[in-house]
Design an enzyme around this catalytic site. Sequence first.
Site, mmCIF file in Angstrom:
data_model
loop_
_atom_site.group_PDB
_atom_site.id
_atom_site.type_symbol
_atom_site.label_atom_id
_atom_site.label_comp_id
_atom_site.label_asym_id
_atom_site.label_seq_id
_atom_site.Cartn_x
_atom_site.Cartn_y
_atom_site.Cartn_z
ATOM 1 N N PRO A 131 0.807 -1.222 0.000
ATOM 2 C CA PRO A 131 0.000 0.000 0.000
ATOM 3 C C PRO A 131 0.836 1.266 0.000
ATOM 4 O O PRO A 131 1.820 1.381 0.745
ATOM 5 C CB PRO A 131 -0.831 -0.136 1.276
ATOM 6 C CG PRO A 131 -0.971 -1.620 1.455
ATOM 7 C CD PRO A 131 0.348 -2.187 1.007
ATOM 8 N N CYS A 132 0.429 2.229 -0.817
ATOM 9 C CA CYS A 132 1.233 3.449 -0.976
ATOM 10 C C CYS A 132 0.816 4.632 -0.105
ATOM 11 O O CYS A 132 1.609 5.565 0.041
ATOM 12 C CB CYS A 132 1.257 3.873 -2.438
ATOM 13 S SG CYS A 132 -0.362 4.084 -3.205
ATOM 14 N N PRO A 133 -0.399 4.680 0.492
ATOM 15 C CA PRO A 133 -0.759 5.861 1.286
ATOM 16 C C PRO A 133 0.251 6.259 2.359
ATOM 17 O O PRO A 133 0.415 7.467 2.621
ATOM 18 C CB PRO A 133 -2.110 5.453 1.906
ATOM 19 C CG PRO A 133 -2.714 4.546 0.885
ATOM 20 C CD PRO A 133 -1.551 3.742 0.373
#
Length: 362
Positions: free
Chosen positions: A89-91
Site C-alpha cells: 500500500p502506498c498511502p
Amino acid sequence: MIRKNALKYTSVEICAGAGGQAVGLHHAGFKHVALIEIDKDACQTLRSNTEGSPEWEGCKVIEADLKVFDSATLGLKPGTLDLLAGGVPCPPFSAAGKQLGRDDERDLFPTMLKLVDDLDPRAVMIENVRGLLDPKFVEYREDIIKQLESMGYEKCYWDILEAKDYGVPQLRPRAILVAMKREYARYFEHKKPAPSRQVSVGEALHDSMRARYDAAAGDPRSEEAFKKWYEKALRGVAPTVVGGSKKHGGADLGPTRAKRAWADLGVCGLGVANEPHETKDMERDLFAAAGPKLTVTQAALIQGFDEDWKFSGRKTAAYRQVGNAFPPPVAKAVGEQIYAAFEAAERQRQSAEAPLLTSCPA
C-alpha cells in the site's frame, strides 16, 4: 505485449490488485504460483482472467488479509521460490496522504519482509509511490535494506521508473526496489530505456475511441467530435490515472490539476463513461462540451493493459482497480532484467560444472 521468455521461473505476488504487475511479470517469463489480494472485486478480476487459461495454469488466486496470512498455506518449501513481488500500500508514503511511513497502520513493508524471511525467494521486487524515495524516508529505506541484507540479499537498485519511458501513454513515476540473493545479484543489470518517442493518448486510444464514435454514427456530430478529440489527444501523454479510495464518491480522473491536463487532451475528467454496449447517455459519455469521458477499458489501455484483460465489479469498483494498478509494461521490463540475471547465473553454473576436455596423446 509479447512474451519472449519461456515461463520458467516461479513467482508469488502480494497486493496483486487487478493484476498489472502480475501481467507484466507473466510476459517477462514468470509463472505465478499465487496472487494474493484482499479486495473481492480485484480477486474476481484475477480469477476471470487466469482460471482456465493454459498460460496461467497452476496459479492460485487467494483472497486474504496479509496481516493474518499464513505463508505455509502456499505449500512452498523455503528457498524454492524464484521471485516474491508486490506493490505494498502506498498511502503511508504518498504526497496525497500524510506520509506517516512506519506509523501508518497500512504500512505492509514489515509484512512483506516477514514473507521474504519465511519463503526465502531468490529475488524480491517491491513497487510503491515515488514519495518513498523522499529524503524524509531515508532511515526507513536503510532499515529495510539492512533487514534484507541480514537475510542474504543484496540491493540491485531502488530507483524511480517513469511509465512513459516504457511505452505507457501516462505520467506515472513509481519507486521500484529489486533485491536478489548475492549469487544472482552480481549478474543483475539495471538499465533504463534509451530516450525514445513517447506514445500519446491519441495513439493509444485511437481505435477504441473510433469504435465508440462509430457506434454513434447516427448522430451527425460523430465525425467532427472524433476529429476534435483526436487532434488534442495527440499532444502528449496522460496525467497519472488515479483509482481513489472507497471512502470517497464515484470514479473520476483525479484532482483539479489532473482534470485540466485531461481537458488539454480532449478528455472530460468529470466521471467515467459506460462501455459502448452499456451507454445510454451519449451526451454525458461522448458528446459533452469538455469532450468524451474515458471508459474503464480505455483507462486500462492508458495503464498499459492488453485490451483483452477484463475487470470485474461495477463501474466504479472496476475503475478503481485500473487506477491503482502498476503498468504491466514497466513490470515486464523489470521482470526481464531479473529473469536475465537468473539465466546468466545458470549459464555460469553450467559452465563451471562442465567436464574439462583433455586431449589424448597421439
